[in-house]
Design a protein around this motif. Structure first.
Motif, PDB file in Angstrom:
ATOM      1  N   GLU A   7       0.736  -1.142  -0.024  1.00  0.00           N
ATOM      2  CA  GLU A   7      -0.056   0.029   0.009  1.00  0.00           C
ATOM      3  C   GLU A   7       0.903   1.199  -0.161  1.00  0.00           C
ATOM      4  O   GLU A   7       0.625   2.324  -0.705  1.00  0.00           O
ATOM      5  CB  GLU A   7      -0.761  -0.004   1.187  1.00  0.00           C
ATOM      6  N   ARG A   8       1.871   1.031   0.859  1.00  0.00           N
ATOM      7  CA  ARG A   8       2.657   2.393   0.826  1.00  0.00           C
ATOM      8  C   ARG A   8       3.574   2.579  -0.427  1.00  0.00           C
ATOM      9  O   ARG A   8       3.559   3.872  -0.887  1.00  0.00           O
ATOM     10  CB  ARG A   8       3.697   2.154   1.919  1.00  0.00           C
ATOM     11  N   GLN A   9       4.117   1.673  -0.975  1.00  0.00           N
ATOM     12  CA  GLN A   9       4.652   1.570  -2.403  1.00  0.00           C
ATOM     13  C   GLN A   9       3.812   2.379  -3.438  1.00  0.00           C
ATOM     14  O   GLN A   9       4.031   3.226  -4.163  1.00  0.00           O
ATOM     15  CB  GLN A   9       5.278   0.378  -2.630  1.00  0.00           C
ATOM     16  N   THR A  10       2.726   1.675  -3.581  1.00  0.00           N
ATOM     17  CA  THR A  10       1.494   1.989  -4.728  1.00  0.00           C
ATOM     18  C   THR A  10       1.003   3.414  -4.388  1.00  0.00           C
ATOM     19  O   THR A  10       1.179   4.300  -5.435  1.00  0.00           O
ATOM     20  CB  THR A  10       0.312   1.040  -4.444  1.00  0.00           C
ATOM     21  N   GLU A  11       0.919   3.749  -3.211  1.00  0.00           N
ATOM     22  CA  GLU A  11       0.588   5.159  -2.948  1.00  0.00           C
ATOM     23  C   GLU A  11       1.625   6.194  -3.239  1.00  0.00           C
ATOM     24  O   GLU A  11       1.429   7.119  -3.712  1.00  0.00           O
ATOM     25  CB  GLU A  11       0.138   5.537  -1.369  1.00  0.00           C
ATOM     26  N   ALA A  12       2.963   5.770  -2.644  1.00  0.00           N
ATOM     27  CA  ALA A  12       3.879   6.832  -2.928  1.00  0.00           C
ATOM     28  C   ALA A  12       4.112   6.869  -4.592  1.00  0.00           C
ATOM     29  O   ALA A  12       4.595   8.144  -4.981  1.00  0.00           O
ATOM     30  CB  ALA A  12       5.432   6.207  -2.247  1.00  0.00           C
ATOM     31  N   GLU A  13       4.146   6.058  -5.092  1.00  0.00           N
ATOM     32  CA  GLU A  13       4.546   5.826  -6.546  1.00  0.00           C
ATOM     33  C   GLU A  13       3.324   6.881  -7.468  1.00  0.00           C
ATOM     34  O   GLU A  13       3.440   7.662  -8.162  1.00  0.00           O
ATOM     35  CB  GLU A  13       4.025   4.514  -7.372  1.00  0.00           C
ATOM     36  N   ARG A  14       1.933   6.634  -6.805  1.00  0.00           N
ATOM     37  CA  ARG A  14       0.881   7.676  -7.429  1.00  0.00           C
ATOM     38  C   ARG A  14       1.142   9.259  -6.911  1.00  0.00           C
ATOM     39  O   ARG A  14       1.051   9.803  -7.814  1.00  0.00           O
ATOM     40  CB  ARG A  14      -0.368   7.034  -6.743  1.00  0.00           C
ATOM     41  N   ILE A  15       1.663   9.253  -5.674  1.00  0.00           N
ATOM     42  CA  ILE A  15       1.684  10.673  -5.378  1.00  0.00           C
ATOM     43  C   ILE A  15       3.098  11.262  -6.140  1.00  0.00           C
ATOM     44  O   ILE A  15       2.976  12.354  -6.904  1.00  0.00           O
ATOM     45  CB  ILE A  15       2.097  11.050  -3.982  1.00  0.00           C
ATOM     46  N   ALA A  16       3.984  10.523  -6.425  1.00  0.00           N
ATOM     47  CA  ALA A  16       5.225  10.819  -6.945  1.00  0.00           C
ATOM     48  C   ALA A  16       5.059  11.092  -8.525  1.00  0.00           C
ATOM     49  O   ALA A  16       5.754  11.947  -9.049  1.00  0.00           O
ATOM     50  CB  ALA A  16       6.281  10.044  -6.927  1.00  0.00           C
ATOM     51  N   SER A  17       4.015  10.519  -9.297  1.00  0.00           N
ATOM     52  CA  SER A  17       3.656  10.865 -10.361  1.00  0.00           C
ATOM     53  C   SER A  17       2.889  12.162 -10.759  1.00  0.00           C
ATOM     54  O   SER A  17       2.722  12.578 -11.998  1.00  0.00           O
ATOM     55  CB  SER A  17       3.048   9.675 -11.248  1.00  0.00           C
ATOM     56  N   GLN A  18       2.555  12.641  -9.673  1.00  0.00           N
ATOM     57  CA  GLN A  18       1.763  13.977  -9.734  1.00  0.00           C
ATOM     58  C   GLN A  18       2.343  15.177  -9.344  1.00  0.00           C
ATOM     59  O   GLN A  18       2.011  16.336  -9.759  1.00  0.00           O
ATOM     60  CB  GLN A  18       0.662  13.917  -8.652  1.00  0.00           C
ATOM     61  N   VAL A  19       3.428  14.785  -8.383  1.00  0.00           N
ATOM     62  CA  VAL A  19       4.157  16.167  -7.810  1.00  0.00           C
ATOM     63  C   VAL A  19       5.360  16.679  -8.736  1.00  0.00           C
ATOM     64  O   VAL A  19       5.819  15.986  -9.612  1.00  0.00           O
ATOM     65  CB  VAL A  19       4.472  15.840  -6.366  1.00  0.00           C
ATOM     66  N   ASP A  20       5.765  17.983  -8.328  1.00  0.00           N
ATOM     67  CA  ASP A  20       6.756  18.350  -8.822  1.00  0.00           C
ATOM     68  C   ASP A  20       8.304  18.118  -8.238  1.00  0.00           C
ATOM     69  O   ASP A  20       9.411  17.877  -8.661  1.00  0.00           O
ATOM     70  CB  ASP A  20       6.792  20.144  -8.724  1.00  0.00           C
ATOM     71  N   VAL A  21       7.830  17.908  -6.781  1.00  0.00           N
ATOM     72  CA  VAL A  21       8.867  17.523  -5.793  1.00  0.00           C
ATOM     73  C   VAL A  21       8.451  16.559  -4.886  1.00  0.00           C
ATOM     74  O   VAL A  21       7.174  16.566  -4.498  1.00  0.00           O
ATOM     75  CB  VAL A  21       9.708  18.785  -4.938  1.00  0.00           C
ATOM     76  N   MET A  22       9.228  15.491  -4.654  1.00  0.00           N
ATOM     77  CA  MET A  22       8.850  14.507  -3.523  1.00  0.00           C
ATOM     78  C   MET A  22       9.671  14.221  -2.393  1.00  0.00           C
ATOM     79  O   MET A  22      10.915  14.263  -2.834  1.00  0.00           O
ATOM     80  CB  MET A  22       8.707  13.183  -4.484  1.00  0.00           C
ATOM     81  N   ILE A  23       9.473  13.931  -1.406  1.00  0.00           N
ATOM     82  CA  ILE A  23      10.158  14.174  -0.061  1.00  0.00           C
ATOM     83  C   ILE A  23       9.859  12.758   0.560  1.00  0.00           C
ATOM     84  O   ILE A  23       8.791  12.260   0.902  1.00  0.00           O
ATOM     85  CB  ILE A  23      10.003  15.333   0.995  1.00  0.00           C
ATOM     86  N   VAL A  24      10.958  11.825   0.639  1.00  0.00           N
ATOM     87  CA  VAL A  24      10.857  10.588   1.113  1.00  0.00           C
ATOM     88  C   VAL A  24      11.678  10.638   2.590  1.00  0.00           C
ATOM     89  O   VAL A  24      12.602  11.184   2.616  1.00  0.00           O
ATOM     90  CB  VAL A  24      11.492   9.429   0.274  1.00  0.00           C
ATOM     91  N   ILE A  25      11.096  10.342   3.621  1.00  0.00           N
ATOM     92  CA  ILE A  25      11.621  10.675   4.924  1.00  0.00           C
ATOM     93  C   ILE A  25      12.108   9.303   5.595  1.00  0.00           C
ATOM     94  O   ILE A  25      11.032   8.229   5.631  1.00  0.00           O
ATOM     95  CB  ILE A  25      10.808  11.346   5.890  1.00  0.00           C
ATOM     96  N   GLY A  26      13.171   8.937   5.769  1.00  0.00           N
ATOM     97  CA  GLY A  26      13.464   7.729   6.257  1.00  0.00           C
ATOM     98  C   GLY A  26      15.068   7.467   6.689  1.00  0.00           C
ATOM     99  O   GLY A  26      15.763   8.370   6.808  1.00  0.00           O
TER     100      GLY A  26
END
Ligand code: F3S
Length: 294
Positions: A209-228
Motif C-alpha cells: 500500500e505504501r509503495q503504490t500510494e508513494a508511486e501515485r503521489i510521485a507521478s503527480q508532484v513537482d517535488v517528492m520528499i521521502v523521509i526515512g
C-alpha cells in the motif's frame, strides 16, 4: 547527509501519503520496548529495534542498550532482550533461549509467517528462493530458517542469470518490504524458465500500500520528499520507486536535511515516509513545508 534545497512558489500545495510512517509491526515493537522502561533493569534490543536513529538514540537515553553482535550477546548474563520487528537468525534466537535470558519477541507476525513457510517447505525437500537484499537482517533471518538449499535473489537481472536443475522443487518467498513491481518482474522471469515453483507473495500489505500510494503521489508532484533512516531498506525502496516517477525526489532523515528556498516555482510537493519513521518527524516536515507556502 546532503542538505536538500527546494525552491518554492506561493501557490505550492502539499500531499502527505496516508500510508506514511510506522507500520503495524514497527508500532508494536517500539511500544513493547517503551513499555519495559522503568519496569525492568538491563533492557536490550537485538540490533536496533528499528532503522531510525532518532528512536534508537531516544531509547538509549532511557537506558535501552543495543546488542550489536553475537559476541556481545555472549557477554550478557542478565536482563531482558527485545527481538526487533524484522526478526533475528534462528541460531541467535536459540542462543537467547538457551541462555535462559528473559526475552520479548516483537518479530512481526508477517515475518514469522515467512520463517514458518521456509522451515516447512525446506523440510519437505524444496529449494528456497528469497527475493530480497541478502545483507538485510530480515533476509538473513529468513535464510536461517531453511533446512536445505537456499538462494537470495536481489533483482530481476539475478533471476535471469539463475540456473538450477529443471526437476528441482522450488518455494519462492519475498522480503516483506521488497519493491512490489520488481517482485512481479522477478516472478515472471522464474515462471518463464518452466521451473517447478511454488510462489508465495510475502510482501506485507503495509509495504504494498505504501509503495503504490508513494508511486501515485510521485507521478503527480513537482517535488517528492521521502523521509526515512539512512539504513532503512524500505525507505530506500520508496525513494527508488518515487525517483522513477519524479526526477526531483529527495531522501531526508529529519527536517534538518531540508531547506526551502524561494527562487523558483514548485506547485505540488509530495511527502511519504518509510515504516520506521516516527509520526513526529513526518509532522515536522509537513508543517515546515506548509508554513513555507504562506
Ligand atoms: Fe511487519 Fe510489514 Fe511492518 S512485515 S514490520 S507490518 S513492514
Amino acid at each position: 547527509m546532503k542538505v536538500v534545497k527546494i525552491e518554492r512558489s506561493k501557490a505550492m500545495e502539499v500531499i502527505v501519503a496516508e500510508h506514511a510512517g510506522f507500520c503495524f509491526g514497527v508500532t508494536k515493537a517500539v511500544e513493547k520496548v517503551y513499555e519495559q522502561i522503568g519496569k525492568k533493569d538491563n533492557i536490550y534490543t537485538y540490533g536496533p529495534i528499528i532503522h531510525n536513529e532518532t528512536v534508537v538514540s531516544d531509547l538509549e537515553k532511557k537506558g535501552v542498550k543495543v546488542i550489536g553482535s553475537e559476541d556481545e550477546l555472549d557477554d550478557i548474563k542478565e536482563g531482558t532482550i527485545i527481538i526487533r520487528s524484522h526478526g533475528i537468525k534462528k541460531d541467535i534466537y536459540e542462543k537467547i533461549q538457551q541462555k535462559n535470558l528473559e526475552y520479548i519477541d516483537a518479530t512481526c507476525p508477517f515475518v514469522k509467517r515467512i520463517h514458518k513457510i521456509v522451515d516447512e517447505e525446506s523440510q519437505k525437500g524444496k529449494t528456497i528462493i528469497v527475493v530480497g537484499s541478502a545483507d538485510h537482517p530480515e533476509v538473513e533471518g529468513i535464510v536461517s530458517y531453511a533446512n536445505g538449499p537456499v538462494f537470495v535473489i536481489e533483482s530481476p537481472k539475478e533471476a535471469a542469470e539463475f540456473q538450477i536443475d529443471q526437476g528441482t522443487e522450488i518455494c519462492l518467498v519475498s522480503q516483506t518490504t521488497f519493491n512490489y513491481n520488481k517482485f512481479k518482474e522477478t516472478v515472471e522471469i522464474f515462471k518463464s524458465k518452466g521451473y517447478n515453483i511454488n510462489i508465495v507473495n510475502t510482501i506485507c500489505n503495509a509495504t504494498e500500500e505504501r509503495q503504490t500510494e508513494a508511486e501515485r503521489i510521485a507521478s503527480q508532484v513537482d517535488v517528492m520528499i521521502v523521509i526515512g533512516g539512512a539504513h532503512s531498506s524500505n525507505s530506500r525502496k520508496l525513494y527508488e520507486i518515487c525517483s522513477q516517477k519524479c526526477a526531483r525526489t529527495y531522501f531526508i532523515q529529519t527536517l534538518d536535511d531540508l531547506h526551502l528556498d524561494n527562487t523558483k516555482a514548485v506547485k505540488l510537493v509530495g511527502i511519504t515516509a518509510g515504516a520506521s519513521t516516527p509520526k513526529n518527524i513526518i509532522e515536522e516536515v509537513q508543517n515546515y513545508v506548509r508554513r513555507s507556502i504562506i
